[in-house]
Write an enzyme that holds these catalytic residues in place. Structure first.
Site, PDB file in Angstrom:
ATOM      1  N   ARG A  58      82.268  16.427 148.852  1.00 29.09           N
ATOM      2  CA  ARG A  58      80.436  16.853 149.734  1.00 29.09           C
ATOM      3  C   ARG A  58      79.831  14.915 148.794  1.00 29.09           C
ATOM      4  O   ARG A  58      79.237  15.108 147.747  1.00 29.09           O
ATOM      5  CB  ARG A  58      79.721  17.226 150.100  1.00 29.09           C
ATOM      6  CG  ARG A  58      78.355  16.536 150.786  1.00 29.09           C
ATOM      7  CD  ARG A  58      77.503  17.777 151.163  1.00 29.09           C
ATOM      8  NE  ARG A  58      75.994  17.384 152.043  1.00 29.09           N
ATOM      9  CZ  ARG A  58      75.007  16.840 151.445  1.00 29.09           C
ATOM     10  NH1 ARG A  58      75.106  15.894 150.828  1.00 29.09           N
ATOM     11  NH2 ARG A  58      73.874  16.883 152.444  1.00 29.09           N
TER      12      ARG A  58
ATOM     13  N   LYS B  24      73.718  14.440 142.165  1.00 31.40           N
ATOM     14  CA  LYS B  24      72.940  15.898 141.721  1.00 31.40           C
ATOM     15  C   LYS B  24      71.868  15.062 140.087  1.00 31.40           C
ATOM     16  O   LYS B  24      72.332  14.950 139.300  1.00 31.40           O
ATOM     17  CB  LYS B  24      73.262  16.799 141.886  1.00 31.40           C
ATOM     18  CG  LYS B  24      73.416  16.977 143.371  1.00 31.40           C
ATOM     19  CD  LYS B  24      73.993  18.577 144.039  1.00 31.40           C
ATOM     20  CE  LYS B  24      73.418  17.987 145.628  1.00 31.40           C
ATOM     21  NZ  LYS B  24      74.751  19.540 145.974  1.00 31.40           N
TER      22      LYS B  24
HETATM   23  N1  HH2 Z   1      73.323  19.122 148.857  1.00 26.58           N
HETATM   24  C1  HH2 Z   1      72.754  18.580 149.493  1.00 26.58           C
HETATM   25  C2  HH2 Z   1      72.913  19.386 151.217  1.00 26.58           C
HETATM   26  N2  HH2 Z   1      73.843  19.833 151.558  1.00 26.58           N
HETATM   27  N3  HH2 Z   1      75.911  21.059 151.748  1.00 26.58           N
HETATM   28  C3  HH2 Z   1      76.443  21.064 151.604  1.00 26.58           C
HETATM   29  N4  HH2 Z   1      77.401  22.056 151.910  1.00 26.58           N
HETATM   30  N5  HH2 Z   1      76.708  20.989 149.962  1.00 26.58           N
HETATM   31  C4  HH2 Z   1      76.062  20.427 148.833  1.00 26.58           C
HETATM   32  O1  HH2 Z   1      75.759  20.754 147.477  1.00 26.58           O
HETATM   33  C5  HH2 Z   1      74.828  20.643 149.920  1.00 26.58           C
HETATM   34  C6  HH2 Z   1      74.389  20.292 151.001  1.00 26.58           C
HETATM   35  C7  HH2 Z   1      71.359  17.865 148.492  1.00 26.58           C
HETATM   36  O2  HH2 Z   1      72.038  16.719 148.955  1.00 26.58           O
HETATM   37  P1  HH2 Z   1      71.697  16.013 149.448  1.00 26.58           P
HETATM   38  O3  HH2 Z   1      72.081  16.034 151.112  1.00 26.58           O
HETATM   39  O4  HH2 Z   1      71.566  14.202 149.537  1.00 26.58           O
HETATM   40  O5  HH2 Z   1      69.547  15.649 149.893  1.00 26.58           O
HETATM   41  P2  HH2 Z   1      68.553  15.929 150.759  1.00 26.58           P
HETATM   42  O6  HH2 Z   1      68.668  17.590 150.536  1.00 26.58           O
HETATM   43  O7  HH2 Z   1      67.091  16.017 149.931  1.00 26.58           O
HETATM   44  O8  HH2 Z   1      68.204  15.693 152.184  1.00 26.58           O
END
Ligand code: HH2
Length: 272
Positions: free
Chosen positions: A255, A219
């Site tokens: 995660r 992040k």
């Molecule tokens: N962060 C993201 C998405 N889903 N779910 C949980 N429970 N906790 C988190 O911190 C979290 C999440 C964002 O990261 P990412 O999936 O890599 O990116 P994007 O939302 O752009 O797909």
């Protein structure tokens, strides 16, 4: 109701959740797993590398993103869930219809809702009537605008109060408490300092009595800490450092995008 193990038994500390974004626009891996065959291969590799579960998402929640329809989300995730059948998979969605298909038809074992059951009034019922685990995450605002001017009096106590309220809501809707984990939502309506404060005082969220899931991997807070004020992502090494300390302060599930590195580091951290 089917008897399933409490979440803390199924996912003992520390467990790693691998991230598979089947999206063209996710902040760190957008496009990388957009083709189903690439996403499926990545998911299988993550399980081989020690992930306890693989989180499949078809909608980006990065700052500024606007969302997709349930049809579009299903088109993205269904082939991937089909390809990962038999492996432990969670569905990263706020939509009841997507969760229902993933859990009831394609074997997903956990619903990861970044809106903590606030976006779709049907979602609580879908989870309650299934054997799925549930992750409730804190977010201030919505992805489109959440990073414009996030403000808190005391970010940790406000996030804790929110998660406690959403936990009560989920339990009242029929989701057994022992199937639920809580997540501070690093980067979701928070400045760098808010994110750091939440990670420093993670023990206060663990004290709510449910396992804590933390998603800090790659992040932008990490990239900004390393000196780039406009960073949109962070490095693997920075992610691993944050994950290890989050584990030490009480996190149960991490995660992450880089599964092998986190499994190795967390195995050593747990032994120490
Ligand atoms: N962060 C993201 C998405 N889903 N779910 C949980 N429970 N906790 C988190 O911190 C979290 C999440 C964002 O990261 P990412 O999936 O890599 O990116 P994007 O939302 O752009 O797909």
């Amino acid at each position: 109701m089917r008897v399933i193990a409490p979440l803390e038994q199924r996912f003992p500390r520390p467990s790693v959740m691998g991230v598979i974004n089947v999206t063209p626009d996710s902040f760190s891996d957008g496009g990388v797993h957009f083709r189903p065959e690439d996403a499926i291969a990545a998911g299988r590799r993550m399980v081989e590398e020690g992930a306890a579960i693989v989180d499949v998402g078809g909608e980006s929640t990065r700052p500024g993103s606007v969302g997709v329809t349930a049809e579009e989300e299903l088109q993205r995730v269904v082939p991937v869930l089909e390809g990962l059948r038999g492996l432990p998979v969670s569905i990263d969605t706020a939509k009841a219809e997507v969760a229902r298909v993933a859990v009831d038809e394609l074997g997903a074992v956990l619903v990861n809702d970044v809106t903590a059951l606030r976006a779709d009034p049907e979602l609580a019922g879908v989870v309650a009537s299934s054997a799925a685990y549930l992750c409730l995450m804190h977010m201030q605002g919505e992805p489109r605008t959440m990073q414009l001017d996030p403000r808190y009096e005391d970010v940790v106590s406000e996030v804790a109060a929110f998660l406690e309220e959403r936990l009560d809501f989920a339990v009242a809707a029929g989701v057994p408490e022992e199937r639920i984990c809580l997540d501070p939502g690093i980067g979701f309506g928070k400045t760098v300092e808010h994110n750091l404060e939440l990670l420093r005082r993670l023990d206060e969220l663990a004290a709510l009595g449910r396992p804590v899931l933390v998603g800090v991997s790659r992040k932008s807070t990490l990239g900004r800490l390393l000196g780039d004020p406009d960073a949109r992502t962070g490095t693997t090494a920075a992610s691993v450092a944050a994950a290890v300390l989050a584990f030490e302060r009480g996190a149960s599930i991490l995660r992450v995008h880089d599964v092998r590195e986190h499994v190795e580091a967390l195995t050593v951290a747990a032994a120490l």
